[in-house]
Design a protein around this motif. Structure first.
Motif, PDB file in Angstrom:
ATOM      1  N   GLN A  80       0.805  -1.222   0.000  1.00  0.00           N
ATOM      2  CA  GLN A  80       0.000   0.000   0.000  1.00  0.00           C
ATOM      3  C   GLN A  80       0.841   1.277   0.000  1.00  0.00           C
ATOM      4  OE1 GLN A  80      -2.679  -0.252   3.335  1.00  0.00           O
ATOM      5  NE2 GLN A  80      -3.631  -2.160   2.637  1.00  0.00           N
ATOM      6  N   ALA A  81       2.168   1.152   0.102  1.00  0.00           N
ATOM      7  CA  ALA A  81       3.008   2.343   0.269  1.00  0.00           C
ATOM      8  C   ALA A  81       3.521   2.917  -1.045  1.00  0.00           C
ATOM      9  CB  ALA A  81       4.200   2.003   1.172  1.00  0.00           C
ATOM     10  N   GLY A  82       3.179   2.305  -2.171  1.00  0.00           N
ATOM     11  CA  GLY A  82       3.776   2.700  -3.443  1.00  0.00           C
ATOM     12  C   GLY A  82       3.488   4.128  -3.855  1.00  0.00           C
ATOM     13  N   ILE A 320      -5.482  -6.495  12.047  1.00  0.00           N
ATOM     14  CA  ILE A 320      -4.551  -6.116  10.983  1.00  0.00           C
ATOM     15  C   ILE A 320      -5.293  -5.965   9.660  1.00  0.00           C
ATOM     16  CG2 ILE A 320      -2.676  -7.032   9.535  1.00  0.00           C
ATOM     17  CD1 ILE A 320      -1.341  -8.064  12.047  1.00  0.00           C
ATOM     18  N   ALA A 321      -6.147  -6.935   9.339  1.00  0.00           N
ATOM     19  CA  ALA A 321      -6.882  -6.879   8.073  1.00  0.00           C
ATOM     20  C   ALA A 321      -7.796  -5.656   8.013  1.00  0.00           C
ATOM     21  CB  ALA A 321      -7.688  -8.168   7.880  1.00  0.00           C
ATOM     22  N   ALA A 322      -8.577  -5.427   9.060  1.00  0.00           N
ATOM     23  CA  ALA A 322      -9.551  -4.332   9.045  1.00  0.00           C
ATOM     24  C   ALA A 322      -8.868  -2.971   9.087  1.00  0.00           C
ATOM     25  CB  ALA A 322     -10.519  -4.484  10.215  1.00  0.00           C
ATOM     26  N   ASN A 323      -7.899  -2.808   9.975  1.00  0.00           N
ATOM     27  CA  ASN A 323      -7.275  -1.498  10.141  1.00  0.00           C
ATOM     28  C   ASN A 323      -6.430  -1.112   8.932  1.00  0.00           C
ATOM     29  OD1 ASN A 323      -7.799   0.118  12.475  1.00  0.00           O
ATOM     30  ND2 ASN A 323      -5.606   0.381  12.718  1.00  0.00           N
ATOM     31  N   LEU A 324      -5.723  -2.085   8.351  1.00  0.00           N
ATOM     32  CA  LEU A 324      -4.923  -1.760   7.164  1.00  0.00           C
ATOM     33  C   LEU A 324      -5.822  -1.465   5.965  1.00  0.00           C
ATOM     34  CD1 LEU A 324      -1.817  -4.127   7.282  1.00  0.00           C
ATOM     35  CD2 LEU A 324      -1.970  -1.691   7.820  1.00  0.00           C
ATOM     36  N   ALA A 325      -6.997  -2.063   5.919  1.00  0.00           N
ATOM     37  CA  ALA A 325      -7.941  -1.707   4.856  1.00  0.00           C
ATOM     38  C   ALA A 325      -8.354  -0.247   4.988  1.00  0.00           C
ATOM     39  CB  ALA A 325      -9.166  -2.622   4.913  1.00  0.00           C
ATOM     40  N   ARG A 435      -4.176  -1.435  -4.909  1.00  0.00           N
ATOM     41  CA  ARG A 435      -5.514  -2.049  -5.008  1.00  0.00           C
ATOM     42  C   ARG A 435      -5.497  -3.470  -4.479  1.00  0.00           C
ATOM     43  NH1 ARG A 435      -5.498  -0.105 -10.273  1.00  0.00           N
ATOM     44  NH2 ARG A 435      -5.555  -2.244 -11.084  1.00  0.00           N
ATOM     45  N   ALA A 436      -4.452  -4.220  -4.833  1.00  0.00           N
ATOM     46  CA  ALA A 436      -4.368  -5.605  -4.379  1.00  0.00           C
ATOM     47  C   ALA A 436      -4.232  -5.674  -2.860  1.00  0.00           C
ATOM     48  CB  ALA A 436      -3.181  -6.299  -5.047  1.00  0.00           C
ATOM     49  N   GLY A 437      -3.429  -4.764  -2.269  1.00  0.00           N
ATOM     50  CA  GLY A 437      -3.269  -4.759  -0.820  1.00  0.00           C
ATOM     51  C   GLY A 437      -4.570  -4.483  -0.095  1.00  0.00           C
ATOM     52  N   VAL A 438      -5.322  -3.495  -0.579  1.00  0.00           N
ATOM     53  CA  VAL A 438      -6.603  -3.173   0.044  1.00  0.00           C
ATOM     54  C   VAL A 438      -7.598  -4.314  -0.165  1.00  0.00           C
ATOM     55  CG1 VAL A 438      -8.574  -1.594   0.004  1.00  0.00           C
ATOM     56  CG2 VAL A 438      -6.244  -0.685  -0.151  1.00  0.00           C
ATOM     57  N   LEU A 439      -7.580  -4.907  -1.347  1.00  0.00           N
ATOM     58  CA  LEU A 439      -8.497  -6.008  -1.642  1.00  0.00           C
ATOM     59  C   LEU A 439      -8.235  -7.204  -0.737  1.00  0.00           C
ATOM     60  CD1 LEU A 439     -10.737  -7.160  -3.428  1.00  0.00           C
ATOM     61  CD2 LEU A 439      -8.967  -7.922  -5.037  1.00  0.00           C
ATOM     62  N   VAL A 440      -6.972  -7.519  -0.510  1.00  0.00           N
ATOM     63  CA  VAL A 440      -6.628  -8.629   0.385  1.00  0.00           C
ATOM     64  C   VAL A 440      -7.138  -8.354   1.796  1.00  0.00           C
ATOM     65  CG1 VAL A 440      -4.716  -9.847   1.496  1.00  0.00           C
ATOM     66  CG2 VAL A 440      -4.653  -9.421  -0.955  1.00  0.00           C
ATOM     67  N   VAL A 445     -11.253  -9.501   5.997  1.00  0.00           N
ATOM     68  CA  VAL A 445     -12.325  -9.119   6.923  1.00  0.00           C
ATOM     69  C   VAL A 445     -13.553 -10.004   6.734  1.00  0.00           C
ATOM     70  CG1 VAL A 445     -14.019  -7.302   7.359  1.00  0.00           C
ATOM     71  CG2 VAL A 445     -11.592  -6.725   7.229  1.00  0.00           C
ATOM     72  N   VAL A 446     -13.840 -10.349   5.480  1.00  0.00           N
ATOM     73  CA  VAL A 446     -15.036 -11.132   5.183  1.00  0.00           C
ATOM     74  C   VAL A 446     -14.770 -12.626   5.357  1.00  0.00           C
ATOM     75  CG1 VAL A 446     -16.721 -11.707   3.402  1.00  0.00           C
ATOM     76  CG2 VAL A 446     -15.863  -9.361   3.596  1.00  0.00           C
ATOM     77  N   VAL A 447     -13.660 -13.105   4.791  1.00  0.00           N
ATOM     78  CA  VAL A 447     -13.406 -14.544   4.734  1.00  0.00           C
ATOM     79  C   VAL A 447     -12.955 -15.098   6.082  1.00  0.00           C
ATOM     80  CG1 VAL A 447     -11.989 -16.337   3.671  1.00  0.00           C
ATOM     81  CG2 VAL A 447     -12.881 -14.454   2.283  1.00  0.00           C
ATOM     82  N   THR A 448     -12.085 -14.364   6.794  1.00  0.00           N
ATOM     83  CA  THR A 448     -11.510 -14.893   8.031  1.00  0.00           C
ATOM     84  C   THR A 448     -12.580 -15.211   9.062  1.00  0.00           C
ATOM     85  OG1 THR A 448      -9.603 -13.461   7.598  1.00  0.00           O
ATOM     86  CG2 THR A 448      -9.708 -14.523   9.742  1.00  0.00           C
ATOM     87  N   GLY A 449     -13.626 -14.414   9.089  1.00  0.00           N
ATOM     88  CA  GLY A 449     -14.704 -14.691  10.033  1.00  0.00           C
ATOM     89  C   GLY A 449     -15.469 -15.958   9.723  1.00  0.00           C
TER      90      GLY A 449
END
Length: 464
Positions: A80-82, A320-325, A435-440, A445-449
């Motif tokens: 996400q830092a690019g 990590i997933a939610a906050n980085l999104a 885009r890929a970083g945010v998508l992951v 957030v959705v899948v891990t639960g």
């Protein structure tokens, strides 16, 4: 020590690449950094156990899992830092960003696997000092320089408090090794004072109330990718290290620190929620949100059991997933609005950038703990662990605060979907890695639960 050794090799490779690649080379360095971190993740995904340096370094199954989680989070930050590193004022400094970030990660690895306070303190300082450089990375911007100064000063005082506490522990036990120390801690007044000083020192790193005052200013002044890294990777490592030391070293003094921890948890969650409502700048908003989330994370440590440690690590993964999104989307919007991070900028975002608005909504719902998103299950597991340990009043107060947090997270959703705007953020397209970083992150957030086996695997891992 394969995780630490491979990380040092990656750091050296990035240093050489920075010397070889000519300007402008930030994109090449980003791709190389992401590839190397993916290799690091693949090489160390299988938990390893062992010790080195006469027991000063001890790697357990749970510690290996935490290192894997921290590595995955760092990879997402690199992705996400690019765009930020491609700005005119940061161009040519990408190599420094990657090396400083990897240095902090190495320090966190040492903290997580420390078997003595000597290595623990070395890891803590290795993680803190480069982090101050990262916070002040935009040195030509007043807020970034101010944030760096505040961070290094708070780190200095917190480290001094902790070191004084460790000296008292050494004076009463005659050793700094965790395994030898636990049997000699009997709860004398001097040892209780030492435990409180240690807790206060690490409380700064985790942003627990009343040691949280640096957090909003530092998050607002730091570059957005650095703020995201600080909010999840640094906080997650410090929270796990705190829980591990409380269990391994101060386990016999559980009656002394459980009351202290209960009060701090309730204060942290409440103060974070109340002040988050008052924020209009999204980076300060997320700073108070992270303070509140720190209380929920440490709630797993309050249980003082294997179930509590598993719930803590699971919470960190979801966090990590939610906050980085959220921070990823904040960074994207910031790059395309001239550096604006106020909530009013997001008014009407759904009209022009519906996918960004939708991703932000899912991440915020997860942070709020709304089912069926992963954040609901992470909160449920830490609540269950604390409740089984008998801390039902703390769980009740935390549950009430969860309802309060729903209100201020919905303020951002309201701005994106309902608040009218005459000049919403124009439609734009960002680079592929971002885009890929945010998508992951959003997918996590959705899948891990829905992947129920993840918590079961963590529950089966050995304690740190």
């Amino acid at each position: 020590m394969q995780a630490e050794v491979s990380l040092v090799i990656i750091l050296v490779v990035m240093l050489l690449a920075d010397l070889i690649i000519r300007e402008p080379g930030h994109r090449k360095l980003q791709i190389l950094g992401c590839i190397l971190m993916a290799v690091q993740l693949a090489l160390n995904i299988v938990p390893a156990e062992g010790e080195a340096f006469g027991g000063m370094y001890r790697s357990t199954e749970m510690a290996s899992v935490v290192k894997t989680v921290l590595t995955a989070g760092t990879l997402l930050v690199f992705m996400q830092a690019g765009e930020w590193l491609g700005r005119e004022d940061t161009r040519g400094k990408a190599g420094e960003f990657y090396m400083l970030t990897l240095s902090t990660l190495l320090g966190m690895f040492l903290m997580v696997s420390a078997g003595s306070f000597m290595l623990f303190y070395i890891g803590l300082e290795l993680a803190s000092i480069p982090m101050a450089c990262l916070v002040a990375f935009d040195k030509r911007r007043h807020h970034s320089a101010e944030a760096g100064a505040k961070f290094i000063l708070s780190s200095m005082f917190s480290s001094a408090l902790m070191l004084y506490g460790l000296s008292l522990i050494y004076g009463t036990c005659g050793t700094v090794y965790f395994a030898d120390m636990a049997a000699q801690l009997t709860g004398t007044p001097l040892q209780v004072m030492a435990m409180v000083l240690f807790f206060a020192g690490l409380g700064f790193k985790v942003s627990l109330v009343p040691f949280h005052m640096w957090t909003p200013d530092v998050y607002q002044g730091a570059p957005t990718p650095v703020a995201g890294y600080l909010s999840v990777i640094s906080k997650g490592a410090a929270a796990f290290a705190m829980a591990a030391v409380l269990l391994k070293v101060f386990g016999g003094m559980v009656h002394d620190w459980s009351l202290l921890l209960s009060i701090v948890i309730v204060l942290t969650i409440t103060v974070g929620n109340v002040f988050a409502i008052l924020q209009s700048d999204l980076k300060r908003f997320m700073a108070y949100s992270s303070i509140s989330q720190a209380g929920y994370i440490v709630l797993g440590a309050l249980a003082g059991s294997g179930q509590g440690m598993a719930s803590l690590v699971y919470y960190v993964i979801i966090y990590i997933a939610a906050n980085l999104a959220v921070f990823g989307i904040i960074g994207i919007v910031e790059q395309h609005t001239g550096g604006k991070t106020d909530r009013s900028v997001y008014a009407g975002l759904y009209q022009t950038n519906p996918r960004l608005a939708f991703g932000m909504t899912l991440a915020l719902f997860s942070l709020a703990g709304i089912p069926p998103f992963a954040g609901f299950f992470s909160k449920f597991f830490v609540f269950a662990a604390a409740f089984h340990a008998g801390h039902w009043l703390v769980v009740f107060l935390a549950l009430v605060n969860t309802i309060i947090s729903l209100y201020y997270y919905l303020l951002v959703v309201k701005a994106m979907y309902i608040t009218p705007s005459d000049s919403p953020v124009p439609a734009f397209r960002t680079d592929g890695l971002t885009r890929a970083g945010v998508l992951v992150c959003v997918a996590g957030v959705v899948v891990t639960g829905l992947v129920s086996g993840l918590y079961g695997l963590l529950s089966g891992a050995a304690l740190p």
